[in-house]
Design a protein around this motif. Structure first.
Motif, PDB file in Angstrom:
ATOM      1  N   GLY B 397       0.691  -1.158   0.011  1.00  0.00           N
ATOM      2  CA  GLY B 397      -0.068  -0.112  -0.058  1.00  0.00           C
ATOM      3  C   GLY B 397       0.917   1.412  -0.036  1.00  0.00           C
ATOM      4  N   ASP B 398       2.099   1.159   0.276  1.00  0.00           N
ATOM      5  CA  ASP B 398       2.962   2.376   0.258  1.00  0.00           C
ATOM      6  C   ASP B 398       3.361   2.768  -1.019  1.00  0.00           C
ATOM      7  N   LEU B 399       3.662   4.050  -1.203  1.00  0.00           N
ATOM      8  CA  LEU B 399       4.377   4.611  -2.480  1.00  0.00           C
ATOM      9  C   LEU B 399       5.803   5.219  -2.174  1.00  0.00           C
ATOM     10  N   LEU B 400       6.763   4.523  -2.904  1.00  0.00           N
ATOM     11  CA  LEU B 400       8.091   5.028  -2.713  1.00  0.00           C
ATOM     12  C   LEU B 400       8.608   5.907  -3.595  1.00  0.00           C
ATOM     13  N   LEU B 401       9.221   7.011  -3.199  1.00  0.00           N
ATOM     14  CA  LEU B 401       9.569   8.140  -4.420  1.00  0.00           C
ATOM     15  C   LEU B 401      11.155   8.122  -4.093  1.00  0.00           C
ATOM     16  N   PHE B 402      12.030   8.267  -5.307  1.00  0.00           N
ATOM     17  CA  PHE B 402      13.386   8.416  -5.207  1.00  0.00           C
ATOM     18  C   PHE B 402      13.857   9.489  -6.059  1.00  0.00           C
ATOM     19  N   ALA B 403      14.985  10.270  -5.508  1.00  0.00           N
ATOM     20  CA  ALA B 403      15.475  11.275  -6.392  1.00  0.00           C
ATOM     21  C   ALA B 403      17.090  10.813  -6.314  1.00  0.00           C
ATOM     22  N   ALA B 404      17.686  11.021  -7.353  1.00  0.00           N
ATOM     23  CA  ALA B 404      19.055  10.693  -7.528  1.00  0.00           C
ATOM     24  C   ALA B 404      19.668  11.835  -8.184  1.00  0.00           C
ATOM     25  N   ASP B 405      20.936  12.459  -7.313  1.00  0.00           N
ATOM     26  CA  ASP B 405      21.254  13.638  -8.132  1.00  0.00           C
ATOM     27  C   ASP B 405      22.377  13.877  -6.935  1.00  0.00           C
ATOM     28  N   ARG B 406      22.877  15.190  -7.346  1.00  0.00           N
ATOM     29  CA  ARG B 406      23.945  15.891  -6.175  1.00  0.00           C
ATOM     30  C   ARG B 406      23.069  16.056  -4.854  1.00  0.00           C
TER      31      ARG B 406
END
Lengths: 597, 597
Positions: B397-406
């Motif tokens: 049921g969870d939503l995982l959100l990822f950012a990849a950068d400096r």
């Protein structure tokens, strides 16, 4: 060389140490006022804003390294010390609150060293003001200035507390406003977003505070910065601070009532001076007739006497001509026990009077034997002179001085002369505070320059009901619901009941020579606000700088302002104003040009 | 038609009448909120700043003339009435403090009539803000705005009282100062006396308050107007108000201590909200790592998780490339129970993230059966995805959100996303007040534009002792003795300990790329003051507008400012700024020119 305070916490300010602390350890921090080595013991006066504490450094009480460090202390070094409070072994200093004590230092840190200041940090400095203002951050260390600024802070705080208890709200009004053609010269601020447009800094929050009454805030106060781009006199600054207020659903008496209670509160709390209430009321007419001034100094008498009736038949041309003028009169003052004044000094008074618009000054010195030395007795009959002396209550030894001209000039001259003589005669006691309300000002003032009546206060000042029927036949005789509060000859503040009736306001504009269009152009948003339900309201504003100056018994408002400007409106410390980057002007779409263009 | 109040004195404001007054005579004055005739009885709601009182006019209780006058009353008329307080005969109004009472009027005066206002005077107005600001004097009558301004007045008053008890002096600093090239854009004021020279309005009293510490004033406070000529965002004004303070002989902890007691006092007195002390401290590094922001909103979790270690071996190019960057990382947040979010809404989040500098956003929605819908799972090994979900504490049921950068971008993106999601998920409770101190800020910030380090706060900010030895080898890692106070994701205020040691100050200027001459040119009088004995000192400033906005639970600072300006820095009511008379510009020796010149 600067050590940190790490691990040390100040326990007291210098004058917070009392005899109860004798035997206790304290940690003090402050500036070295002076330091001297006397018989192997180093004495240091430590100064902070509360006062001075004597420190003693003795090898043994403090370790060798510390003692050596103490030997390096010079004036204005910033130090932190820990030590024990002791009863003073040497002579007690009765000028100091801490004069019976000293602190035997066990631990010393030098938090900052100091170069020798360009002038000594001391009370009643003899250093030229220009130098002191250039180094204002050092000048501000002097205990007298510190006391003034602490008093100013206290006056502002007590004012706010008192007014809050009376139901006033402090509401901030804008600094970036709109220029209005009436009044003094505005300071302008070019707009970057709207090229060619300008904000104006407020001369006072007058329109905004009246709007707040229209908006139902009921009681408003603000301690507000105001700006006037005028050529500065000794007691003026380009920016100054007003205690500004406005009240709804009140009449003049309500405003005077709350304000005299405020003043009594301030003088009691700050100076322990009792101001008897109610404060005396005096009509403008009475003030002019008795003191030649709408801000009379009531600490002494020397009142003006109108002798027009007494001299009206005489042949002395100066008197005669004056009495033929519209609004002409002959009036005198009696300088008690000044009859022996040397001729040279009398001549100086004549010159002084000329500075206030007099063509001359007639005098009569009553000698101890009752004879007269007089500039004009030769033009008068003996019985005329006798009647004049009697009218002036002249006694042997008195000096009688007369001015003859239009009332306005006579008042101006004798009012100034009265103050000048009182100063010379030592009649001005700074410890005496004589308040008076001046009321019933004329609503209008004739301007020869503009050839029309001008509002004496401002065009929203309410006329007195009992005079309103004369507004067409004799406008100059209509009195206003305006009031000034005067202390020792200085106007502390003033205000008025405002017009809230359409018909009266329109008539006022008519009398002032405004067309309806002109009135709307100048006061559009206020007149517009008035259409939607305006309550009866009235207000008052004080000059805070002047109030504190009088309370601190200073002669200059610069002594009660932290960073004042000088006569050319510049700041000697920051060098403001100054040229700016061309890029800044470009962004504002303005250019500097020569004034002749 | 406007009658005077002569002989009438208000006895109470509307909501000052209590049930104890039942049977007594009162005189009230205010505005007609509404008026209706019901069965021959006229009901009027009378409004003043305290609230509303119901008036009833019945023929017989009031004379015929009065009753007829009452029939003419319309909204916003200003009236004065005398009558008897009675228990309400009709239904009690539980929304009003005075809802159990009414006043049977015996005497009425109409103090001012009113035209129909252009919009209704009511709470939560639906009228467009442009109209309301044009008629601000009417908008200011609305009870919600009145409550805000009364709260603002109270906050200012309580602040001053608290600070006075803590030994602070309120000292006024100049408005007409000198332009400095650092910082935001100055508002300039042309000097008439010195053609071609300009004053600048203060961006803050920073230099003056440090000078006051040099001058020994020990503790300074000012509620000061400040000016910045910047393009306005929703929560900015060209002029704004700061609660500004500075303290001598203190360290950061002392400043934080007095300020958290101040905040607790304000919230208790004004809102009856208990702020537990001490307020939590969090280092800048921790705030960025956990919340992606140096002003974290702690009312909810959804913290950032650094999964760089977890994904470091994977083949997903976005993650791989980010980890190869200097200061690169992969981090995620877990939006609980948002796994069912429609693809369209997720796409919107991706667009939102791009607005904060992200190249994209990787997501994985965990279905109720444990399977994943993911934008990047196809590039990952199954065990890598499992490890990632575990690291994120991902539940069905969870939503995982990822950012990849400096790091800087990752923090910025996820910090903003976290707030956005919290808003959508209803996690932002305006009645919850979560304070946090952010400390240990970086001293310096690298500027790509200037190709040098810049001071993150200002060049007088004290570095932390324990980091100072890295100032040459790794300046970016040196932390500062700076602190911000944050409430619910909004920075309320900030400050720092100042450098008071010559050697550290000189090194700072060196690191910032200033020559000694440049430093002296910019800060001459401050550096000069520092030569004569400067105490250790530190300070802090709050935005008063923002503080009151949060306390009043408003979304715009315009709702807590009496006369605010709009986005183009103009005032819709006064039409400031505006063109001025050519004569005024001539006197100032400036000309308006086109910007292209």
């Amino acid at each position: 060389m600067a050590e940190s305070m790490k691990g040390m916490h100040r326990s007291h300010r210098c004058a917070e140490v009392t005899e109860r602390e004798i035997g206790a350890k304290v940690t003090l921090m402050g500036w070295v006022q002076k330091s001297r080595n006397k018989g192997g013991i180093i004495f240091v006066d430590l100064r902070d804003r509360t006062g001075v504490m004597q420190l003693i450094f003795e090898n043994g009480s403090i370790d060798g390294e510390g003692f050596e460090k103490a030997g390096k202390l010079r004036s204005e070094f910033v130090i932190a010390v820990t030590g024990t409070v002791e009863r003073r072994s040497g002579a007690v200093n009765e000028n100091l609150a801490t004069g019976t004590m000293e602190v035997r230092v066990e631990y010393l840190r030098i938090l900052a060293e100091a170069e020798t200041p360009p002038f000594p940090i001391e009370e009643n400095s003899k250093t030229k003001e220009e130098i002191r203002l250039k180094y204002r951050y050092l000048d501000l260390r002097r205990p007298d200035i510190q006391r003034n600024l602490m008093m100013r802070s206290q006056v502002a705080m007590l004012t706010r507390q008192f007014m809050a208890r009376e139901g006033f709200l402090e509401i901030e009004t804008p600094m970036l406003g709109k220029s209005t053609p009436e009044g003094a010269r505005d300071y302008l601020v070019p707009s970057r977003v709207h090229p060619g447009s300008f904000y104006a800094l407020p001369q006072s929050p007058q329109l905004f505070k009246q709007l707040l009454m229209c908006s139902g805030y009921d009681r408003y106060i603000q301690i507000a910065r105001c700006f006037r781009d005028e050529d500065l006199r000794a007691d003026r600054q380009p920016e100054f601070t007003q205690i500004d207020m406005e009240l709804s659903f009140v009449d003049a008496e309500d405003v005077m009532d709350v304000n005299e209670r405020l003043l009594a509160y301030l003088f009691r709390e700050v100076l322990a001076v009792d101001v008897p209430l109610p404060i005396q009321r005096m009509s403008w007419q009475e003030a002019m007739d008795r003191f030649g001034s709408d801000k009379p100094d009531l600490r002494f008498g020397m009142e003006l006497v109108n002798v027009s009736e007494v001299v009206k038949g005489c042949e002395f041309a100066v008197f005669k001509n004056a009495l033929e003028l519209k609004d002409g009169s002959v009036r005198g003052i009696n300088a008690k026990r000044q009859g022996g004044m040397p001729r040279k000094k009398i001549d100086k008074l004549v010159e002084f009077a000329k500075g206030y618009g007099a063509k001359g000054l007639a005098y009569a010195a009553i000698q101890e034997d009752g004879t007269l030395k007089s500039s004009f007795a030769k033009f008068m009959k003996e019985e005329e002179m006798t009647a004049l002396v009697t009218a002036m209550d002249g006694q042997p030894g008195d000096l009688l001085l007369f001015a003859a001209d239009r009332n306005k000039i006579v008042w101006n001259v004798l009012g100034a002369l009265r103050l000048e003589l009182a100063g010379e005669m030592g009649l001005l006691n700074k410890n005496e505070y004589r308040f008076v309300w001046i009321t019933e000002f004329p609503l209008l003032e004739w301007s020869d320059e503009e050839n029309r009546f001008m509002a004496m206060h401002h065009p929203f000042t309410m006329p007195m009901e009992e005079d309103w029927d004369k507004i067409d036949t004799d406008p100059g005789s209509v009195r206003a619901k305006a009031y000034d509060i005067v202390l020792n000859g200085t106007e502390l503040g003033g205000g008025s009941v405002r017009i809230h009736q359409n018909d009266i306001q329109e008539k006022m504009f008519e009398v002032l020579g405004f067309t309806k269009e002109q009135a709307w152009e100048q006061f559009s948003f206020l007149l517009s606000a008035f259409k939607y339900g305006v309550p009866p309201h009235a207000g008052l504003a004080y000059g805070l700088d002047r109030l504190v100056m009088l309370m601190a018994q200073e002669d200059s408002i610069r002594d009660v302002i932290a960073f004042p400007k000088v006569k050319d409106a510049s700041c000697l410390m920051t060098q403001a104003p100054a040229p700016v980057d061309g890029k800044q002007l470009e962004e504002l779409a303005i250019a500097v040009c020569s004034r002749e263009e």
